[in-house]
Motif scaffolding. Sequence first.
Motif, PDB file in Angstrom:
ATOM      1  N   ASP A 349      44.814  35.689  44.283  1.00  0.00           N
ATOM      2  CA  ASP A 349      44.158  36.923  44.715  1.00  0.00           C
ATOM      3  C   ASP A 349      45.217  37.989  44.952  1.00  0.00           C
ATOM      4  O   ASP A 349      46.375  37.681  45.261  1.00  0.00           O
ATOM      5  N   ASP A 350      44.830  39.240  44.760  1.00  0.00           N
ATOM      6  CA  ASP A 350      45.764  40.351  44.918  1.00  0.00           C
ATOM      7  C   ASP A 350      44.952  41.617  45.136  1.00  0.00           C
ATOM      8  O   ASP A 350      43.923  41.830  44.486  1.00  0.00           O
ATOM      9  N   LYS A 351      45.405  42.458  46.057  1.00  0.00           N
ATOM     10  CA  LYS A 351      44.719  43.736  46.281  1.00  0.00           C
ATOM     11  C   LYS A 351      44.821  44.635  45.054  1.00  0.00           C
ATOM     12  O   LYS A 351      43.955  45.476  44.811  1.00  0.00           O
ATOM     13  N   ASN A 352      45.870  44.449  44.293  1.00  0.00           N
ATOM     14  CA  ASN A 352      46.039  45.195  43.049  1.00  0.00           C
ATOM     15  C   ASN A 352      45.216  44.510  41.967  1.00  0.00           C
ATOM     16  O   ASN A 352      45.641  43.522  41.363  1.00  0.00           O
ATOM     17  N   ILE A 353      44.009  45.005  41.730  1.00  0.00           N
ATOM     18  CA  ILE A 353      43.085  44.369  40.785  1.00  0.00           C
ATOM     19  C   ILE A 353      43.665  44.331  39.379  1.00  0.00           C
ATOM     20  O   ILE A 353      43.498  43.355  38.651  1.00  0.00           O
ATOM     21  N   LYS A 356      46.112  41.457  39.248  1.00  0.00           N
ATOM     22  CA  LYS A 356      45.354  40.204  39.329  1.00  0.00           C
ATOM     23  C   LYS A 356      44.689  39.906  37.988  1.00  0.00           C
ATOM     24  O   LYS A 356      44.723  38.764  37.499  1.00  0.00           O
ATOM     25  N   SER A 481      39.728  42.826  34.179  1.00  0.00           N
ATOM     26  CA  SER A 481      39.716  44.039  35.004  1.00  0.00           C
ATOM     27  C   SER A 481      38.284  44.421  35.341  1.00  0.00           C
ATOM     28  O   SER A 481      37.960  44.750  36.497  1.00  0.00           O
ATOM     29  N   ASP A 486      37.240  46.726  38.263  1.00  0.00           N
ATOM     30  CA  ASP A 486      37.897  47.967  37.830  1.00  0.00           C
ATOM     31  C   ASP A 486      37.528  48.248  36.376  1.00  0.00           C
ATOM     32  O   ASP A 486      38.151  47.744  35.450  1.00  0.00           O
TER      33      ASP A 486
END
Length: 498
Positions: A349-353, A356, A481, A486
């Motif tokens: 997991d990562d806040k930066n989609i 990720k 994405s 996103d």
Amino acid sequence: MKKIVLFIPFFLFALDLNYLLNKPKSYVRDFYLTEFMKETNSIVLAYKAYNALYKKRPFLHLRILSKKSPIFKEIYRCVNVKKEYLREVDISCILNNGLSLRTISKLNNSDLLYLYKNLKDGKVKSAVFSFLNNDFSNIFKDRDLGYYFILNYPNKKIDQEIKDFSIFEDKYFYQFVKSAVLNDLVLIRMSLSKNLNYKRMNDKVKWWLFLNEMKFKNYEKAKKILKSIKKKTSKEYFWLWKLTKKDFYLNKLLNNPRINFYTLFAHEEKNIPFDIKTNIVFNSIKKPKYDQTNPWDVLKFWNEFRKRKDLFKFAKELDSNKSIALKALVLDKAYHYRKNIFITPNFYDDKNISFKAFVYAIARQESRFIPASVSRSYALGTMQMMPFLVRSMKGDIFNQFDYKENIYLGVKHLKWLFNKLKNPLMVSYAYNGGIGFVKRKVLPKFKYKGKFEPFLSMELVKYDESREYGKKVIANYIIYSHIFGDKNITLHKLLNIN
């Protein structure tokens, strides 16, 4: 090459080696045997492991043995002749392709003369003669010599006009044409354009002849060659659409249910979404048949997968988060690859989609998310980490079938690549072929400006595997994405297409 006979008493067999020898022949076993060869202090046991390999890799395995015994050092030098010890090895080594054309090209006249005097007649001696006299005019008058050069030393030195290609027109001819196009041998390329009748070539040759004409900007001829290809895929339809702008070819792409780089681009053009299936597991099985984190279990899975006819039933037997990657593979085949299954196992997991999504794109392409994957080059785990890379990052080589460590190292490597290259497409190529390959062979020739760019540059990436890998990862990247929320990331934006 000397014949080696070793007497190996039974009591010397190590227990762990016996365990490996009882496992099925495979790249998995070869990986463990290779690591055993590195670790053991016994040349006897190392040689036993070497003999048990499913697929020997001389440069790797003989190099390991060469560090343990002078006998094997001599053998390794024989299959990997360098100019430093050229005169120390048996001349028969050179006859067995132990000396590369690239190495021959770096020899001085004294060494070339030595080779020429001692070699038996054949293509290697003829090659030496060409370098000795700096005259390559005759190499394409002999089929074996011509292929030897074009495939192993596609250097500008060998570039020349060829009026008759007939002696090369066999099932390997596409490799000849591909080498000339990718290495930009202009005189040979002009000869292919002028002196070869594309109509009687097979589809593989036609594809590279098409790219040859595209590089010359002979777009009308390129279009004719492309139309003449009998079995067209989405790649050919994409290029026919780009060349003609006809809806017929665009519709061919839109009607293809399978998502790939070309069909995804077409769907973006018309703003038509793809049908993507992400949820395939309902956890109806408490203990799945195979453990996807166990490489020996994964081998058993592949063996059964090849034999099973009732694939939907097989998929139900794998209905667990513990075997989600295996189930996805089975369903893919069961649906005859007409569904787009993009699973999202919970491993990162990562806040930066965006990042990720890229991690998932790489993992899908590398292993289809199977944690216990081992490639023929011994790349390991979900992210297919090479052993040398694992060691360089202080990782545990035997712990790569665990999601946690393998993903951690893969992510660390990806962040390093992004820091150096920035561009997701270039990072894709580098993850597959190495950053050195990208800096030397891709970036200098890659163009983002021009009527058919960057698509033409993408078709001309030098290594076959990296060329297709980049397209697949970028398509995966767009899809993940969107899955992760996103939808602003598209192929058009990524490739700067208006």
